[in-house]
Design an enzyme around this catalytic site. Structure first.
Site, PDB file in Angstrom:
ATOM      1  CE  LYS A 476      56.488  24.683  36.657  1.00 56.58           C
ATOM      2  NZ  LYS A 476      56.270  25.444  37.114  1.00 56.58           N
ATOM      3  CB  CYS A 525      53.715  21.348  35.424  1.00 56.97           C
ATOM      4  SG  CYS A 525      53.316  22.990  35.872  1.00 56.97           S
ATOM      5  N   GLY A 527      50.255  22.969  33.422  1.00 63.66           N
ATOM      6  CA  GLY A 527      49.492  24.664  34.750  1.00 63.66           C
ATOM      7  C   GLY A 527      48.380  23.669  35.911  1.00 63.66           C
ATOM      8  N   GLY A 528      50.220  23.950  36.624  1.00 62.17           N
ATOM      9  CA  GLY A 528      49.437  23.384  37.703  1.00 62.17           C
ATOM     10  C   GLY A 528      49.471  22.381  37.925  1.00 62.17           C
ATOM     11  CG  ASP A 533      48.191  10.931  36.123  1.00 65.86           C
ATOM     12  OD1 ASP A 533      49.535  10.229  35.529  1.00 65.86           O
ATOM     13  OD2 ASP A 533      47.945  12.337  34.917  1.00 65.86           O
ATOM     14  CD  GLU A 613      58.087  39.974  54.007  1.00 68.41           C
ATOM     15  OE1 GLU A 613      57.011  40.394  53.624  1.00 68.41           O
ATOM     16  OE2 GLU A 613      59.182  40.761  53.068  1.00 68.41           O
TER      17      GLU A 613
HETATM   18  C1  DGJ Z   1      51.916  27.045  33.624  1.00 69.34           C
HETATM   19  C2  DGJ Z   1      52.772  26.335  35.081  1.00 69.34           C
HETATM   20  O1  DGJ Z   1      52.012  25.359  35.732  1.00 69.34           O
HETATM   21  C3  DGJ Z   1      53.426  27.608  35.806  1.00 69.34           C
HETATM   22  O2  DGJ Z   1      53.915  27.352  36.969  1.00 69.34           O
HETATM   23  C4  DGJ Z   1      54.240  27.883  34.569  1.00 69.34           C
HETATM   24  O3  DGJ Z   1      55.113  27.207  35.175  1.00 69.34           O
HETATM   25  C5  DGJ Z   1      53.702  28.142  33.505  1.00 69.34           C
HETATM   26  N1  DGJ Z   1      53.464  26.700  32.043  1.00 69.34           N
HETATM   27  C6  DGJ Z   1      54.569  28.509  32.073  1.00 69.34           C
HETATM   28  O4  DGJ Z   1      54.051  28.854  31.563  1.00 69.34           O
END
Ligand code: DGJ
Length: 728
Positions: A476, A525, A527-528, A533, A613
């Site tokens: 990631k 990724c 920050g989300g 793009d 669950e």
């Molecule tokens: C931002 C990511 O979007 C989160 O899912 C997570 O991985 C944090 N950073 C970790 O710092």
């Protein structure tokens, strides 16, 4: 023939199965744009209104013809200085600071196959699937040549564009603007849909009429950003999901960008799109070339839904390179929302053990496994495994997870550094800082100078060793701040190139990782979804959609994302309720149904789930696996406007042969004594009979697409249903 040139009229037509893009060479090499729309065989230049208009000047070689003006005629690649006072695509300055240019057609050639771009991502195609047109323009004053590149993919109804600018003189010149596309339309009855956002609320679809003046969209952040996606739609004012003209333009670029759209004084529409020309001045040395990132255009006359499906097919077949577009992606569990950085190796193994028992395929270890990283204040950039925290080496941890029958994934953030870190102490020159100015920090981070290949390679070596030793299956790749204080200490002369080269550095890193680990699945990724793009998708076949995992917020985020990007690339996980982000309480069934319209996975501690669950999670994973082929290969239909509809949200997947469909709806509001609610299906065969697998009820496609499915009354604020329809 996809590309036709009529030498007598100077008209060049680029045909896809359902669309035509047309240019005309006129008046001593002025390159005019005559048409982009549904397929036509005419010479569309008949519609160009020549008129003598006050304050719209004429090029010197137009002689006495005052109807020839770059200010009013539809231009293909308008440049600053040509007398066009609208938003231009190209600007150049010589050594003395004099700007002003005038590009003219010199020649063109048609080549088999689709062009590629050096060091840049680009749509790819087999030779029989595409043709390339290369048009050469020459500036009248400076020895600068522009090669406009067009990729024509008839079966995809897609045209791509790029431009390569070369300094053929012996003195440097400065590029001040080099857009990837300009589209001029002779009329102005368009709406535009833009996708704005912020951290935790990305890609919010906003539709407005295109008005007079210029609306500017873009990012100055060094990344494509949460704030505005590099994707814009122009559509008929009355276009719906099923009808009307819809044109999508996406920039295959992960850095700053800019798009402008507006109506001129004569009701003509212009759209430009390309790299951000603010903070950009690219010194082109003699012999040097600059390549503009690729712009990708897809057009449909059957509304916004078909435009999106064409984009989805294009992305799956001609942008994603790993593994195969229809290959199932692993169901993963990520520890971020379960533990944040407060974990031990044993805790991670325990999460994995519990998740394995539920049917999850892969354990992803998120931020906090390296250096002295116990919070987001320190340790970033120190790519050595914190064995003390993990209680073992990373290969050992990975082995413990693999013994549970799971794959192992790892979080990295290669472009960044915390000031409290060994890396910052040892290599201060690797960090973007402007001499004499204290840098702006964000999340306590500074940015590494990825415009320098040596910095990229050094970080790559460190991470590669870890990935190789632990035999990591998935990465990631995160990026958690916007760029500021952009200044390279490597080459004082090149400051105006740094932002562009930074993005090339990110691509260099990703390509090297892919070359060294061809089976590694990389999820993008920022920050989300701050770098969601086409450029990233070329390297990372899935991207974390948002840090907001509340399923009700996700309805809008994933809805907006779907206008360009297919659901199977949208990172989406089930997290806990109440939501960590919003505090909203939602049933597990709703969280599961929404995450299944994405890559699907979990972001919670399974030990905290009740036995009921856990059973529901097992069932969700079985359901996802069953429908995954349909979701990967089928067509996606939006059934509701998730920005406007406060009552419900619905979408469906239909198999290519229309024999099977999966309808999902979520209710968003609860009422006593409510009006009946229906979801009208799309994309079915109207003649065929479809049976609801759960109830056995059968209805024709016509009934399901006109009257629709009745949403049963249910108590509780949020409910979700998935209905599997099979052709009888
Ligand atoms: C931002 C990511 O979007 C989160 O899912 C997570 O991985 C944090 N950073 C970790 O710092």
């Amino acid at each position: 023939m996809p590309v036709c040139f009529d030498a007598a009229s100077g008209v060049l037509s680029l045909h896809t199965d359902h669309t035509t893009y047309q240019l005309a060479i006129r008046h001593r090499g002025l390159l005019l744009h005559t048409w982009y729309g549904p397929r036509v065989t005419d010479d569309m230049s008949y519609a160009i209104p020549y008129a003598d208009r006050g304050f719209s000047g004429n090029p010197a070689d137009a002689e006495d013809d005052r109807t020839v003006s770059c200010d009013t005629l539809p231009q293909e690649y308008p440049c600053e200085g040509s007398g066009d006072f609208r938003a231009t695509a190209f600007g150049l300055r010589d050594q003395g600071g004099v700007s002003g240019c005038d590009l003219r057609y010199v020649g063109h050639r048609v080549l088999p196959g689709k062009y590629t771009l050096p060091r840049l991502p680009a749509v790819f195609a087999e030779e029989g699937e595409a043709e390339t047109v290369e048009i050469t323009l020459q500036d009248l004053r400076l020895p600068v040549q522009v090669r406009l590149l067009y990729g024509v993919l008839p079966g995809m109804d897609c045209i791509t564009r790029s431009a390569v600018i070369t300094n053929r003189g012996d003195a440097p010149v400065t590029l001040e603007n080099a857009a990837s596309l300009c589209l001029d339309f002779l009329h102005g009855e368009f709406d535009r849909i833009a996708f704005w956002g912020k951290h935790s609320l990305e890609r919010q679809a906003e539709r407005r009429p295109v008005g007079h003046g210029e609306e500017v969209f873009g990012s100055r952040r060094g990344a494509s950003s949460h704030h505005m996606n590099p994707f814009l739609v122009l559509c008929d004012r009355d276009a719906t999901e099923d009808s009307g003209l819809a044109l999508g333009c996406a920039l295959m670029w992960s850095g700053s960008f800019s798009a402008r759209v507006g109506l001129d004084a004569f009701g003509q529409t212009r759209l430009t799109m390309g790299i951000q020309n603010e903070r950009f001045n690219y010194l082109l040395q003699p012999g040097e070339s600059f390549t503009a990132p690729e712009a990708v255009m897809v057009l449909s006359e059957q509304g916004l839904g078909e435009m999106s499906r064409r984009f989805h097919r294009l992305i799956l077949g001609h942008v994603l390179r790993f593994p195969r577009p229809d290959m199932p992606r692993p169901v993963l569990i990520n520890n971020w929302e379960a533990t944040y950085m407060d974990f031990t190796g044993d805790k991670i193994v325990e999460i994995a053990r519990q998740a394995a028992g539920l049917g999850v395929d892969m354990m992803v270890l998120d931020d906090g496994w390296f250096g002295r990283r116990s919070s987001d204040h320190d340790g970033l950039g120190d790519w050595w495994v914190n064995e003390e925290k993990l209680g073992c080496s990373l290969p050992r941890l990975a082995e413990r997870i693999r013994r549970l029958g799971m794959k192992f994934g790892l979080w990295i953030e290669p472009e960044m550094v915390n000031r409290p870190s060994d890396l910052a102490r040892e290599h201060p020159d690797w960090i973007f800082t402007i001499p004499g100015k204290p840098p702006v920090t964000s999340r306590d981070q500074l940015v590494l100078d990825f415009s320098r290949p040596d910095v990229v390679d050094a970080i790559l070596e460190r991470l590669d060793r870890i990935i190789t030793e632990a035999r990591v299956d998935y990465i990631k790749m995160d990026m958690n701040r916007s760029l500021n204080d952009v200044y390279t200490q490597a080459d004082f002369q090149s400051q105006g190139k740094v932002l562009y080269r930074y993005t090339l550095g990110v691509y260099r890193f990703l390509q090297a990782l892919r070359d060294r680990h061809p089976d590694l699945l990389i999820e993008g990724c920022s920050g989300g979804g701050g770098r969601f793009d086409l450029g990233m998708l070329y390297f990372t076949p899935q991207i974390w959609c948002s840090d907001d995992t509340d399923p009700i917020e996700r309805l809008k985020i994933q809805y907006g994302t779907s206008f360009c990007y297919p659901p199977c690339v949208m990172g989406a996980h089930v997290s806990v309720s109440p939501s960590e982000q919003t505090g909203r309480v939602t049933p597990l069934s709703v969280r599961g149904a929404v995450a299944m319209a994405g890559t699907f996975g979990y972001e919670l501690d399974p030990a905290r789930l009740s036995p009921e669950e856990k059973e529901e999670v097992r069932q969700q994973i079985r359901t996802f696996r069953r429908y995954q082929p349909l979701m990967l290969q089928g067509d996606y239909y939006r059934l509701t406007d998730n920005m406007a509809d406060r009552e419900k949200a619905a979408w469906m997947f239909v198999s290519p042969d229309k024999s099977e469909a999966l309808v999902t709806w979520v209710t968003r509001d609860a009422h006593d004594n409510p009006a009946a609610q229906f979801v009208t299906c799309r994309g079915l065969d109207p003649e065929a009979l479809y049976r609801d697998e759960a109830t056995g009820e059968a209805r024709t496609g016509a009934a399901l697409m006109r009257m629709g499915l009745l949403i049963p009354r249910s108590k509780g604020e949020y409910t979700a249903r998935q209905i599997h329809l099979l052709r009888v």
